[in-house]
Design a protein around this motif. Structure first.
Motif, PDB file in Angstrom:
ATOM      1  N   THR A  86       0.831  -1.206   0.000  1.00 37.49           N
ATOM      2  CA  THR A  86       0.000   0.000   0.000  1.00 37.49           C
ATOM      3  C   THR A  86       0.865   1.255   0.000  1.00 37.49           C
ATOM      4  OG1 THR A  86      -0.187   0.008   2.411  1.00 37.49           O
ATOM      5  CG2 THR A  86      -1.853  -1.220   1.193  1.00 37.49           C
ATOM      6  N   SER A  87       0.199   2.409   0.104  1.00 33.39           N
ATOM      7  CA  SER A  87       0.893   3.696   0.002  1.00 33.39           C
ATOM      8  C   SER A  87       0.668   4.546   1.244  1.00 33.39           C
ATOM      9  CB  SER A  87       0.416   4.459  -1.227  1.00 33.39           C
ATOM     10  OG  SER A  87       0.682   3.738  -2.416  1.00 33.39           O
ATOM     11  N   LEU A  88       1.566   5.495   1.414  1.00 31.85           N
ATOM     12  CA  LEU A  88       1.481   6.447   2.519  1.00 31.85           C
ATOM     13  C   LEU A  88       2.182   7.716   2.057  1.00 31.85           C
ATOM     14  CD1 LEU A  88       0.283   6.051   5.392  1.00 31.85           C
ATOM     15  CD2 LEU A  88       2.601   5.578   6.192  1.00 31.85           C
ATOM     16  N   ARG A  89       1.690   8.872   2.496  1.00 30.09           N
ATOM     17  CA  ARG A  89       2.364  10.121   2.172  1.00 30.09           C
ATOM     18  C   ARG A  89       2.730  10.853   3.457  1.00 30.09           C
ATOM     19  NH1 ARG A  89       0.592  15.583  -1.153  1.00 30.09           N
ATOM     20  NH2 ARG A  89      -0.588  15.993   0.766  1.00 30.09           N
ATOM     21  N   LEU A  90       4.011  11.109   3.609  1.00 26.31           N
ATOM     22  CA  LEU A  90       4.492  11.890   4.741  1.00 26.31           C
ATOM     23  C   LEU A  90       4.584  13.360   4.342  1.00 26.31           C
ATOM     24  CD1 LEU A  90       7.407   9.640   6.079  1.00 26.31           C
ATOM     25  CD2 LEU A  90       4.981   9.586   6.678  1.00 26.31           C
ATOM     26  N   SER A  91       4.302  14.224   5.294  1.00 23.90           N
ATOM     27  CA  SER A  91       4.450  15.661   5.101  1.00 23.90           C
ATOM     28  C   SER A  91       5.362  16.221   6.176  1.00 23.90           C
ATOM     29  CB  SER A  91       3.091  16.364   5.180  1.00 23.90           C
ATOM     30  OG  SER A  91       2.209  15.894   4.198  1.00 23.90           O
ATOM     31  N   CYS A  92       6.068  17.282   5.828  1.00 27.29           N
ATOM     32  CA  CYS A  92       6.920  17.957   6.796  1.00 27.29           C
ATOM     33  C   CYS A  92       6.733  19.457   6.620  1.00 27.29           C
ATOM     34  CB  CYS A  92       8.381  17.578   6.579  1.00 27.29           C
ATOM     35  SG  CYS A  92       9.543  18.530   7.593  1.00 27.29           S
ATOM     36  N   ALA A  93       6.111  20.082   7.603  1.00 27.06           N
ATOM     37  CA  ALA A  93       5.881  21.518   7.569  1.00 27.06           C
ATOM     38  C   ALA A  93       7.028  22.225   8.267  1.00 27.06           C
ATOM     39  CB  ALA A  93       4.557  21.851   8.256  1.00 27.06           C
ATOM     40  N   ALA A  94       7.634  23.186   7.559  1.00 28.27           N
ATOM     41  CA  ALA A  94       8.793  23.898   8.095  1.00 28.27           C
ATOM     42  C   ALA A  94       8.435  25.332   8.435  1.00 28.27           C
ATOM     43  CB  ALA A  94       9.931  23.876   7.078  1.00 28.27           C
ATOM     44  N   ASN A 131       5.078   4.500  -2.134  1.00 29.01           N
ATOM     45  CA  ASN A 131       4.229   3.488  -2.765  1.00 29.01           C
ATOM     46  C   ASN A 131       4.865   2.110  -2.636  1.00 29.01           C
ATOM     47  OD1 ASN A 131       2.504   5.581  -3.613  1.00 29.01           O
ATOM     48  ND2 ASN A 131       3.596   5.803  -5.557  1.00 29.01           N
ATOM     49  N   SER A 132       4.054   1.093  -2.847  1.00 26.78           N
ATOM     50  CA  SER A 132       4.533  -0.295  -2.793  1.00 26.78           C
ATOM     51  C   SER A 132       5.367  -0.549  -1.541  1.00 26.78           C
ATOM     52  CB  SER A 132       5.356  -0.624  -4.047  1.00 26.78           C
ATOM     53  OG  SER A 132       4.594  -0.421  -5.216  1.00 26.78           O
ATOM     54  N   LEU A 133       4.835  -0.162  -0.420  1.00 27.32           N
ATOM     55  CA  LEU A 133       5.587  -0.261   0.833  1.00 27.32           C
ATOM     56  C   LEU A 133       5.895  -1.704   1.185  1.00 27.32           C
ATOM     57  CD1 LEU A 133       3.790   2.572   2.767  1.00 27.32           C
ATOM     58  CD2 LEU A 133       6.271   2.394   2.463  1.00 27.32           C
ATOM     59  N   LYS A 134       7.055  -1.895   1.788  1.00 28.82           N
ATOM     60  CA  LYS A 134       7.533  -3.210   2.197  1.00 28.82           C
ATOM     61  C   LYS A 134       7.778  -3.228   3.701  1.00 28.82           C
ATOM     62  CE  LYS A 134      10.090  -3.602  -2.171  1.00 28.82           C
ATOM     63  NZ  LYS A 134      11.430  -3.827  -2.785  1.00 28.82           N
ATOM     64  N   PRO A 135       7.753  -4.391   4.305  1.00 26.91           N
ATOM     65  CA  PRO A 135       8.050  -4.453   5.757  1.00 26.91           C
ATOM     66  C   PRO A 135       9.392  -3.823   6.111  1.00 26.91           C
ATOM     67  CG  PRO A 135       7.070  -6.509   5.037  1.00 26.91           C
ATOM     68  CD  PRO A 135       7.311  -5.696   3.798  1.00 26.91           C
ATOM     69  N   GLU A 136      10.349  -3.914   5.215  1.00 23.83           N
ATOM     70  CA  GLU A 136      11.670  -3.339   5.504  1.00 23.83           C
ATOM     71  C   GLU A 136      11.693  -1.817   5.456  1.00 23.83           C
ATOM     72  OE1 GLU A 136      10.937  -5.772   3.301  1.00 23.83           O
ATOM     73  OE2 GLU A 136      12.164  -5.603   1.479  1.00 23.83           O
ATOM     74  N   ASP A 137      10.572  -1.202   5.051  1.00 24.70           N
ATOM     75  CA  ASP A 137      10.457   0.255   5.112  1.00 24.70           C
ATOM     76  C   ASP A 137      10.045   0.725   6.505  1.00 24.70           C
ATOM     77  OD1 ASP A 137       8.987   0.106   1.851  1.00 24.70           O
ATOM     78  OD2 ASP A 137      11.029   0.752   2.349  1.00 24.70           O
ATOM     79  N   THR A 138       9.735  -0.214   7.381  1.00 27.03           N
ATOM     80  CA  THR A 138       9.344   0.137   8.743  1.00 27.03           C
ATOM     81  C   THR A 138      10.486   0.845   9.459  1.00 27.03           C
ATOM     82  OG1 THR A 138       7.786  -1.703   8.934  1.00 27.03           O
ATOM     83  CG2 THR A 138       8.668  -0.811  10.981  1.00 27.03           C
ATOM     84  N   ALA A 139      10.182   2.042   9.967  1.00 23.83           N
ATOM     85  CA  ALA A 139      11.211   2.850  10.620  1.00 23.83           C
ATOM     86  C   ALA A 139      10.572   4.127  11.149  1.00 23.83           C
ATOM     87  CB  ALA A 139      12.322   3.202   9.640  1.00 23.83           C
ATOM     88  N   ILE A 140      11.353   4.857  11.910  1.00 18.41           N
ATOM     89  CA  ILE A 140      10.979   6.230  12.232  1.00 18.41           C
ATOM     90  C   ILE A 140      11.567   7.105  11.134  1.00 18.41           C
ATOM     91  CG2 ILE A 140      11.216   8.121  13.861  1.00 18.41           C
ATOM     92  CD1 ILE A 140      11.487   6.036  16.079  1.00 18.41           C
ATOM     93  N   TYR A 141      10.731   7.915  10.536  1.00 18.13           N
ATOM     94  CA  TYR A 141      11.145   8.788   9.440  1.00 18.13           C
ATOM     95  C   TYR A 141      11.341  10.209   9.963  1.00 18.13           C
ATOM     96  CZ  TYR A 141      10.378   5.166   5.983  1.00 18.13           C
ATOM     97  OH  TYR A 141      10.482   4.014   5.238  1.00 18.13           O
TER      98      TYR A 141
END
Length: 127
Positions: free
Chosen positions: A16-24, A84-94
């Protein structure tokens, strides 16, 4: 003083997909090059993606090329990471990062190439 606030993390299923945002916020001259790093449990923080001030130059670590896209909206002082196309190995604190150079000059920058950091946001990819 620069403040970076990440949002959009969470728990998602593989593929699945996820979108992170970072407001500066803060002095504009301190929010030029921006990037994303991540740190998985028991591992060192690693570079994920970066974007220069104009948005014309983008770099990615090999493991996310073709799946992640970094972008920015300078009018909103916000940088995004579409995953996109997230994998278990993408698990982390971003972590979102900002620097005072137009571009870090490194295709694989180190943490020290950025001066300001967000608090981090958890992304968990699991079935």
């Amino acid at each position: 003083q620069v403040q970076l606030v990440e949002s959009g993390g969470g728990l998602v299923r593989p593929g699945t997909s996820l979108r992170l945002s970072c407001a500066a916020s803060g002095p504009p001259s301190s929010i030029y090059a921006m990037g994303w790093f991540r740190q998985a449990p028991g591992k060192e923080r690693e570079f994920v993606a970066q974007i220069n001030l104009s948005g014309a130059v983008k770099d990615y670590t090999n493991s996310v090329k073709g799946r992640f896209t970094i972008s920015r909206d300078n009018a909103k002082n916000t940088v995004y990471l579409q995953m996109n196309s997230l994998k278990p190995e993408d698990t982390a604190i971003y972590y979102c990062a900002a620097g005072s150079k137009y571009y870090t000059g490194q295709k694989d920058p180190e943490s020290t190439d950025f001066e300001s950091w967000g608090q981090g946001i958890q992304v968990t990819v699991s079935s």
